[in-house]
Design an enzyme around this catalytic site. Sequence first.
Site, mmCIF file in Angstrom:
data_model
loop_
_atom_site.group_PDB
_atom_site.id
_atom_site.type_symbol
_atom_site.label_atom_id
_atom_site.label_comp_id
_atom_site.label_asym_id
_atom_site.label_seq_id
_atom_site.Cartn_x
_atom_site.Cartn_y
_atom_site.Cartn_z
ATOM 1 N N LYS A 130 25.026 39.073 33.594
ATOM 2 C CA LYS A 130 26.244 38.301 33.401
ATOM 3 C C LYS A 130 26.670 38.332 33.808
ATOM 4 C CE LYS A 130 28.491 35.838 29.338
ATOM 5 N NZ LYS A 130 28.066 35.433 27.779
ATOM 6 N N GLU B 234 36.928 33.656 18.094
ATOM 7 C CA GLU B 234 36.592 34.353 18.789
ATOM 8 C C GLU B 234 37.262 36.572 18.047
ATOM 9 O OE1 GLU B 234 33.115 36.823 21.543
ATOM 10 O OE2 GLU B 234 34.649 35.132 22.055
#
Length: 386
Positions: free
Chosen positions: A136, A188
């Site tokens: 990723k 987050e």
Amino acid sequence: MLTRLTPGQDAEPTTLADFLPGDSLFASHGGVFHGRGCLLRAETQDRLGARAAGLLQEASDTVAAPVLLGLLPYDTARPAQLMIPRALHRMQAPQQQPDIAQTAILHTREHPSGAQYEQGVRDALARLAREPALRKLVLARTLQLELGQAVDLPRLIGRLWQSNPHGYTYAMPLDAAGGSYFVGASPELLVQRRGRQIYVHPLAGTAARLPDAPSDARQAQALLSSPKDLREHAVVVEAIDAALRPLCRTLDIPVRPGLTSTARLWHLGTPITGELADPDLTALDLAIALHPTPAVCGLPTADARRAIADIEPFERGYFAGAVGWCDAQGDGIWSVAIRCAQTAGQALTLYAGAGIVPGSVPEQERIETGNKLRTILDALGLESAP
């Protein structure tokens, strides 16, 4: 470098109207810290945990129960900002959304442009294909604005706070005079520590909110079943598991993610709880151990960093870093520094990124970053987004 400023007495602020240049703020559902001025400050990249402990110990000679506020950069080789305010106040959230301050946009610049960003995504996909170990990459872009007047920081903070009541709103001065700020409203949590108990809530996998409720609900359910987004999220959770399990007596990770929402976006999120094996590990120690997660960098971290440096045409600074607080007992909260901007007078630089995994579509990733830029643009009352 350590700078000591003379303590002073301030009237207790009760609203954002009392927020002064040089003040700091970190607001979460667990409480709000409004820092007035600066008692101690360190700008360092070495031995952050020890430097933070030293600042808290030194401050304890001057103030009761000092709290350290901090800003960690994306690039851990660059210095972090650690600060202990001269005075610390609790502040209530704004009771209503502040009015929008109308202002002209004198100049805008996308860096990279939308087309260049999409090419960067294609380059990232090619790199993922030829480097199987690379799972990723997170690619970001910026939007630079010059406004017709200086940013009204208290108003901007208030609008971010109102639109993000369950997240983490922050405003950290980047100089003693408060001429430049790093400000944002992150959804987050990087890590929260209370005694031995820790809580982590990574987000990865995103979809835009839709205006009508039935379509919005279908969008959320589609995200929950999206193979691409589930792969992107799983990479983040696996990396957090690997970082935390050696530090914990117990670690509870749900099998599947759930949904977290902001005013503009749906995210896949996994609430993770644990009990530390070593009670001396502080919230800052844990933030350092986790940062940067694959949610803002990629996996493996070192390979992803190199690929990002090759593709992204700008320095991230504090974007995709961490911002939060820690006290002398080691308790604290650190959030991921996203949905953010750096301000200086009439100038702002906004940041947004998207996770790239096999199956990513360049145009969709560009649109996702545009939706994330809307957090700051909405707070500024600006319509256009690249």
